[in-house]
Design a protein around this motif. Structure first.
Motif, PDB file in Angstrom:
ATOM      1  N   GLY A  12     -29.500 -95.525 -50.152  1.00  0.00           N
ATOM      2  CA  GLY A  12     -30.344 -95.291 -48.981  1.00  0.00           C
ATOM      3  C   GLY A  12     -31.719 -94.812 -49.418  1.00  0.00           C
ATOM      4  O   GLY A  12     -31.971 -94.632 -50.616  1.00  0.00           O
ATOM      5  N   ILE A  13     -32.600 -94.611 -48.470  1.00  0.00           N
ATOM      6  CA  ILE A  13     -33.975 -94.226 -48.802  1.00  0.00           C
ATOM      7  C   ILE A  13     -33.997 -92.772 -49.294  1.00  0.00           C
ATOM      8  O   ILE A  13     -33.172 -91.965 -48.869  1.00  0.00           O
ATOM      9  CB  ILE A  13     -34.941 -94.443 -47.609  1.00  0.00           C
ATOM     10  CG1 ILE A  13     -34.626 -93.475 -46.463  1.00  0.00           C
ATOM     11  CG2 ILE A  13     -34.868 -95.880 -47.099  1.00  0.00           C
ATOM     12  CD1 ILE A  13     -35.635 -93.533 -45.326  1.00  0.00           C
ATOM     13  N   THR A  20     -38.701 -93.885 -41.889  1.00  0.00           N
ATOM     14  CA  THR A  20     -37.263 -94.151 -42.006  1.00  0.00           C
ATOM     15  C   THR A  20     -36.975 -95.597 -42.405  1.00  0.00           C
ATOM     16  O   THR A  20     -35.812 -95.982 -42.511  1.00  0.00           O
ATOM     17  CB  THR A  20     -36.561 -93.889 -40.653  1.00  0.00           C
ATOM     18  OG1 THR A  20     -37.234 -94.673 -39.657  1.00  0.00           O
ATOM     19  CG2 THR A  20     -36.608 -92.433 -40.261  1.00  0.00           C
ATOM     20  N   SER A  22     -36.693 -99.174 -44.588  1.00  0.00           N
ATOM     21  CA  SER A  22     -36.360 -99.559 -45.966  1.00  0.00           C
ATOM     22  C   SER A  22     -37.635 -99.718 -46.790  1.00  0.00           C
ATOM     23  O   SER A  22     -37.681 -99.334 -47.958  1.00  0.00           O
ATOM     24  CB  SER A  22     -35.591-100.875 -45.978  1.00  0.00           C
ATOM     25  OG  SER A  22     -34.396-100.740 -45.253  1.00  0.00           O
ATOM     26  N   GLY A  25     -38.937 -96.520 -47.895  1.00  0.00           N
ATOM     27  CA  GLY A  25     -38.036 -96.025 -48.940  1.00  0.00           C
ATOM     28  C   GLY A  25     -38.318 -96.655 -50.290  1.00  0.00           C
ATOM     29  O   GLY A  25     -38.349 -95.971 -51.322  1.00  0.00           O
ATOM     30  N   GLU A  38     -30.272 -98.686 -53.020  1.00  0.00           N
ATOM     31  CA  GLU A  38     -29.242 -99.433 -52.295  1.00  0.00           C
ATOM     32  C   GLU A  38     -29.564 -99.404 -50.808  1.00  0.00           C
ATOM     33  O   GLU A  38     -29.732 -98.324 -50.234  1.00  0.00           O
ATOM     34  CB  GLU A  38     -27.859 -98.824 -52.563  1.00  0.00           C
ATOM     35  CG  GLU A  38     -26.717 -99.687 -52.055  1.00  0.00           C
ATOM     36  CD  GLU A  38     -25.481 -99.535 -52.943  1.00  0.00           C
ATOM     37  OE1 GLU A  38     -25.476-100.115 -54.057  1.00  0.00           O
ATOM     38  OE2 GLU A  38     -24.550 -98.839 -52.548  1.00  0.00           O
ATOM     39  N   LEU A  39     -29.661-100.586 -50.229  1.00  0.00           N
ATOM     40  CA  LEU A  39     -29.892-100.682 -48.786  1.00  0.00           C
ATOM     41  C   LEU A  39     -28.572-100.373 -48.096  1.00  0.00           C
ATOM     42  O   LEU A  39     -27.560-101.008 -48.374  1.00  0.00           O
ATOM     43  CB  LEU A  39     -30.343-102.104 -48.418  1.00  0.00           C
ATOM     44  CG  LEU A  39     -31.661-102.576 -49.032  1.00  0.00           C
ATOM     45  CD1 LEU A  39     -31.768-104.104 -48.939  1.00  0.00           C
ATOM     46  CD2 LEU A  39     -32.851-101.909 -48.345  1.00  0.00           C
ATOM     47  N   GLU A  40     -28.584 -99.387 -47.208  1.00  0.00           N
ATOM     48  CA  GLU A  40     -27.342 -98.958 -46.558  1.00  0.00           C
ATOM     49  C   GLU A  40     -27.162 -99.705 -45.239  1.00  0.00           C
ATOM     50  O   GLU A  40     -27.698 -99.300 -44.219  1.00  0.00           O
ATOM     51  CB  GLU A  40     -27.379 -97.448 -46.297  1.00  0.00           C
ATOM     52  CG  GLU A  40     -27.566 -96.610 -47.545  1.00  0.00           C
ATOM     53  CD  GLU A  40     -26.270 -96.318 -48.281  1.00  0.00           C
ATOM     54  OE1 GLU A  40     -25.282 -97.051 -48.077  1.00  0.00           O
ATOM     55  OE2 GLU A  40     -26.254 -95.354 -49.057  1.00  0.00           O
ATOM     56  N   HIS A  70     -25.164-101.934 -49.548  1.00  0.00           N
ATOM     57  CA  HIS A  70     -23.834-101.418 -49.216  1.00  0.00           C
ATOM     58  C   HIS A  70     -23.436-102.026 -47.871  1.00  0.00           C
ATOM     59  O   HIS A  70     -24.096-101.813 -46.870  1.00  0.00           O
ATOM     60  CB  HIS A  70     -23.829 -99.890 -49.141  1.00  0.00           C
ATOM     61  CG  HIS A  70     -22.447 -99.311 -49.262  1.00  0.00           C
ATOM     62  ND1 HIS A  70     -21.424 -99.687 -48.433  1.00  0.00           N
ATOM     63  CD2 HIS A  70     -21.932 -98.410 -50.128  1.00  0.00           C
ATOM     64  CE1 HIS A  70     -20.325 -99.025 -48.786  1.00  0.00           C
ATOM     65  NE2 HIS A  70     -20.600 -98.257 -49.812  1.00  0.00           N
ATOM     66  N   GLU A 260     -25.521 -90.850 -54.960  1.00  0.00           N
ATOM     67  CA  GLU A 260     -25.085 -90.655 -53.567  1.00  0.00           C
ATOM     68  C   GLU A 260     -24.865 -89.186 -53.229  1.00  0.00           C
ATOM     69  O   GLU A 260     -24.210 -88.869 -52.249  1.00  0.00           O
ATOM     70  CB  GLU A 260     -23.776 -91.421 -53.329  1.00  0.00           C
ATOM     71  CG  GLU A 260     -23.940 -92.931 -53.338  1.00  0.00           C
ATOM     72  CD  GLU A 260     -22.673 -93.658 -52.914  1.00  0.00           C
ATOM     73  OE1 GLU A 260     -21.582 -93.142 -53.223  1.00  0.00           O
ATOM     74  OE2 GLU A 260     -22.785 -94.708 -52.274  1.00  0.00           O
TER      75      GLU A 260
END
Ligand SMILES: [Zn+2]
Length: 278
Positions: A12-13, A20, A22, A25, A38-40, A70, A260
């Motif tokens: 994630g960002i 907020t 991508s 991020g 990783e793009l959530e 993800h 993470e």
């Protein structure tokens, strides 16, 4: 594309991102001097084709940040309910299609739950689903690699052995090694000899490519009798991350390391520093 190095980034960002999106991020990853993100898509794939093309432009052409995806959490490839199985396949397909347009190659997924099935039967169901998806990707020219993740709860499909066996068996499937999940599942995998055993297992199952094209998740973890409870910052956990860095260096592992833990980028920067100074 196998990476020439080990890249460190966030799931994630980054926390310190202004905004907020991508794209903000990805820009923040570059400002921090990190290399991947990783793009959530964990709550669903809400990005369209146009958005994906903008992400590709920013990540690839402007900032040179490697991306992965993800896939949504709501997936069970071992579901007996046809509708639920179909919805699971569709979610992975969408995450892969949009992810590929973003320039992400690896699509990480939580494959499912054993529920009442035997481990063997669950494996067969997951394998069948992943074969169908990778076959569809080949037909449609979607260059995605599906990465079933090693999971932290004992009710979840995804031991190291299961994930490696799927990867060895199916073209277009590679593992996502979540070291915090491996550790939480049984309370083991937390020392240099155990980490080298995991990495040797990867090499035995998948050959050199297994080590040159890795995808990893790392965080601290709180766990109990049934495995994972929640993610912790590395320094507040019992996880032997310096030993893991030593093992990764020793095995010349290449690919993406996605942090993470709650502090995301702080731990990513710390791990990279430890790794670089070895
Ligand atoms: Zn995951």
């Amino acid at each position: 594309m196998p990476s020439k190095q080990l890249l460190f980034g966030t799931g994630g960002i980054p926390r310190s991102t202004k905004g907020t999106s991508s794209i903000s991020g990805i820009k923040r990853i570059r400002e921090l001097g990190l290399d991947c993100m990783e793009l959530e898509f964990v709550q669903g794939v809400r990005m369209g084709e146009k958005g994906a093309k903008n992400v590709l432009e920013t990540a690839k052409e402007e900032e040179e940040v490697a991306l992965s995806v993800h896939a949504p959490y709501y997936i069970n490839l071992n579901s007996y309910d046809e509708e639920k199985l179909k919805a699971s396949l569709e979610r992975i397909y969408q995450a892969s299609r949009i992810g590929s347009l973003c320039g992400a190659e690896s699509i990480v997924l939580h494959a499912g739950f054993y529920q009442k099935s035997s481990k063997k039967h669950t494996f067969e169901n997951v394998s069948k689903a992943l074969k169908a998806l990778t076959g569809q990707f080949r037909e449609e020219g979607i260059p995605a690699i599906l990465r079933p993740e090693t999971m932290g709860k004992r009710t979840q499909f995804g031991t190291l052995e299961e994930v490696l066996a799927l990867s060895a068996e199916i073209e277009g499937v590679m593992p996502c090694l979540d070291f915090c999940h491996l550790h939480a599942r049984e309370g083991k995998e937390n020392s240099y000899p155990e980490f080298t055993e995991v990495l040797s297992g990867v090499e035995e199952s998948l050959g050199k490519e297994g080590l040159s094209n890795m995808h990893m998740h790392i965080a601290g973890v709180e766990y109990g009798i049934n495995g994972e409870k929640k993610h912790l910052n590395l320094r507040e956990s019992d996880f032997s991350y310096p030993e893991l860095m030593r093992a990764l260096k020793e095995f010349k592992a290449r690919g993406l390391v996605i942090l993470e833990s709650p502090v995301l980028e702080q731990d990513a920067l710390m791990l990279r520093e430890i790794y670089t100074e070895l």
